[in-house]
Design an enzyme around this catalytic site. Structure first.
Site, PDB file in Angstrom:
ATOM      1  N   LYS A 161      -0.280  -5.101  98.019  1.00 19.57           N
ATOM      2  CA  LYS A 161       1.231  -5.255  97.870  1.00 19.57           C
ATOM      3  C   LYS A 161       1.788  -3.996  97.657  1.00 19.57           C
ATOM      4  CE  LYS A 161      -0.149  -7.796  94.576  1.00 19.57           C
ATOM      5  NZ  LYS A 161      -0.261  -8.778  93.391  1.00 19.57           N
ATOM      6  N   ASP A 196      -3.511 -12.412  88.034  1.00 22.98           N
ATOM      7  CA  ASP A 196      -2.589 -13.361  88.048  1.00 22.98           C
ATOM      8  C   ASP A 196      -2.734 -14.875  88.368  1.00 22.98           C
ATOM      9  OD1 ASP A 196      -2.509 -12.693  90.404  1.00 22.98           O
ATOM     10  OD2 ASP A 196      -0.363 -12.271  90.768  1.00 22.98           O
TER      11      ASP A 196
HETATM   12  C1  BGC Z   1      -3.991  -9.219  95.120  1.00 24.88           C
HETATM   13  C2  BGC Z   1      -4.530 -10.455  94.029  1.00 24.88           C
HETATM   14  C3  BGC Z   1      -3.315 -11.207  93.650  1.00 24.88           C
HETATM   15  C4  BGC Z   1      -2.370 -11.689  94.632  1.00 24.88           C
HETATM   16  C5  BGC Z   1      -1.017 -12.329  94.062  1.00 24.88           C
HETATM   17  C6  BGC Z   1      -2.935  -9.774  96.013  1.00 24.88           C
HETATM   18  O1  BGC Z   1      -2.408  -8.859  96.752  1.00 24.88           O
HETATM   19  O2  BGC Z   1      -4.924  -8.858  95.616  1.00 24.88           O
HETATM   20  O3  BGC Z   1      -5.280  -9.763  92.985  1.00 24.88           O
HETATM   21  O4  BGC Z   1      -3.767 -12.222  92.818  1.00 24.88           O
HETATM   22  O5  BGC Z   1      -1.854 -10.500  95.355  1.00 24.88           O
HETATM   23  O6  BGC Z   1      -0.326 -11.684  93.104  1.00 24.88           O
END
Ligand code: BGC
Length: 467
Positions: A161, A196
């Protein structure tokens, strides 16, 4: 109707819209592929090469209503960072929180700087609220893929992200946070670090014990669920009395081995090349809030370059990477004006001056893109429901896409009904779940530790009554 096409569109437009189509048949195929990938992640021999890691947490107990006390929660994982103080009493919670936007230089600078930023805000919060932080257990929701060696241990597998803080991948984030707290003179008692999805599931289960799945549909996309301990070969913890463990699926990585290449388009490949986590999170990059706006921007540019729309003139404003936000897809979908004047306003902010026909094209394109995301996530949740295989499955869910994009949400719900009619899949919106769930998980850890249920030495933790 989602996916509706206008016969008057030029063939370049209908072809483009078609390239985003996910038919019912393809949805079923995707479910099968997901099942295979999830099974690989669960098997010790296959896990090292599996793309969906199916990470076991050490959460082996849901809240049972006997948790009480004061807890701190930190929530890091999207564009915002939150600090919370949660009072839990008799199955109810009261929350006080501060929200901060994480500056991009902190997201992508040195790791120590990121943890200093967290510790600094925690210090400010505890001092402002006059909290005797030393005796308040803390749950840290850290929303990235992590290997766990205990409830209070989380080794970052990879950033996602848009985060890329140096020197953190491969390290346990608990000592990193503790060291930063020491530097900032704030005392912490970190009792749990969770994803999360897991936090959302725990926050959901706090209200409704039937929440067996956690789902995040926000900047990123991922799910967690309760799995029988015997099936999780990678789990090394002590079995809880209930004989399940929550798995952080990390299904955003679905497709990273090429198994979704028939669904991906050139736009998805282009976006992937421009991300910090190149080659990773292919499923997430077709669904989540961080990416949908960028996909639409690229699709519009593609039609401009083909001279199909806007006279082939590409304004500078539209050339800014990541400049077209996913919330614009929501606004376009919600535009009920006769002449699509709200859509026009959005496009004008990018120096595009659409004709009535161009407005229709952009709307159809936007719809094709979010519809694909919604259908993909519907397949994912339907497959998890099949795995759980109980007549009724409750999914605790949170995230901006779920909360603010009701057409995305409604299509997902109706698709799930059609894909797995055998199961009643219910959704429970766990608002602020990723924060509150951190506190709830800390509370469960404290309860388990008091009752000696977690397979760890009985350490009486103090909590509550310190403000
Ligand atoms: C992450 C996860 C997370 C999800 C939602 C993803 O990019 O790898 O660990 O739960 O985003 O935030």
């Amino acid at each position: 109707m989602p996916g509706e096409q206008n016969a008057d569109f030029p063939s370049e437009v209908t072809d483009l819209i078609k390239s985003f189509e996910v038919t019912r048949d393809l949805q079923y195929q995707i479910m099968e592929r997901l099942e295979d990938e999830m099974n690989k992640g669960l098997k010790a021999a296959l896990n090292p090469t599996a793309k969906i890691k199916m990470l076991p947490t050490y959460v082996t107990s849901l809240p049972d209503g006997t948790e009480n006390g004061d807890f701190l929660a930190l929530d890091l994982g999207g564009s915002n960072f939150r600090v919370m103080w949660v009072k839990i009493k008799n199955g109810k919670s009261k929350t006080c929180m501060d929200v901060y936007t994480i500056p991009s230089e902190v997201m992508r600078g040195p790791g120590d700087q990121l943890f200093d930023y967290i510790a600094e805000h925690l210090a400010k919060f505890t001092s402002y609220h006059n909290i005797c932080e030393m005796c308040i257990p803390l749950g840290f929701t850290f929303s990235f893929p992590c290997f766990h060696k205990g409830l209070a241990s989380a080794t970052l597998v990879t950033w996602t992200k848009g985060y890329d803080a140096a020197g953190v991948e491969g390290k346990d984030v608990v000592p990193l946070l503790e060291a930063a707290c020491k530097r900032k003179n704030v005392q912490v008692d970190i009792v749990a670090v969770i994803n999360d999805t897991v936090a959302t599931q725990m926050a959901g289960a706090f209200k409704d014990h039937n929440c067996v799945v956690g789902l995040i549909l926000g900047t990123g996309c991922n799910a967690s669920y309760l799995e029988c301990t015997e099936k999780v070969e990678m789990f090394e913890g002590a079995k809880g009395p209930e004989n399940f463990v929550i798995i952080d699926c990390e299904f955003g990585a679905f497709g990273d081995n090429g198994c979704l290449d028939d669904v991906r388009t050139d736009f998805d490949r282009d976006i992937d090349r421009r991300t910090f986590n190149r080659g990773k999170q292919f499923y997430e990059k077709m669904i989540a809030g961080m990416y949908l706006g960028e996909i639409l921007r690229l699709a519009i540019i593609h039609l401009i370059n083909q001279k199909v729309i806007f006279g082939g003139v590409l304004p500078e404003a539209l050339q800014k990477e990541w400049g077209f936000k996913t919330k614009n897809l929501t606004y376009i979908e919600n535009d009920t004006t006769q002449d699509l004047s709200e859509t026009r306003e959005i496009l004008e902010s990018f120096d595009l001056h659409p004709s009535a026909a161009e407005l229709q094209i952009i709307r159809a394109l936007s719809r094709a893109i979010w519809t694909r995301g919604s259908r993909l996530v519907a397949s994912g949740i339907s497959q998890i429901a099949r795995r759980i295989n109980t007549p009724s499955v409750t999914v605790a869910v949170d995230g901006s896409l779920y909360q603010h994009f009701h057409q995305f949400r409604e299509l997902m719900l109706s698709d799930i009904k059609e894909l797995v009619p055998k199961y009643e899949v219910k959704f429970h919106h766990a608002e602020d779940g990723s924060g509150i769930g951190g506190a709830v998980t800390a509370a469960v850890a404290v309860r388990q530790s008091r009752t000696g249920q977690n397979g760890q030495p009985h350490v009486p933790l103090q909590n509550g009554d310190c403000v």
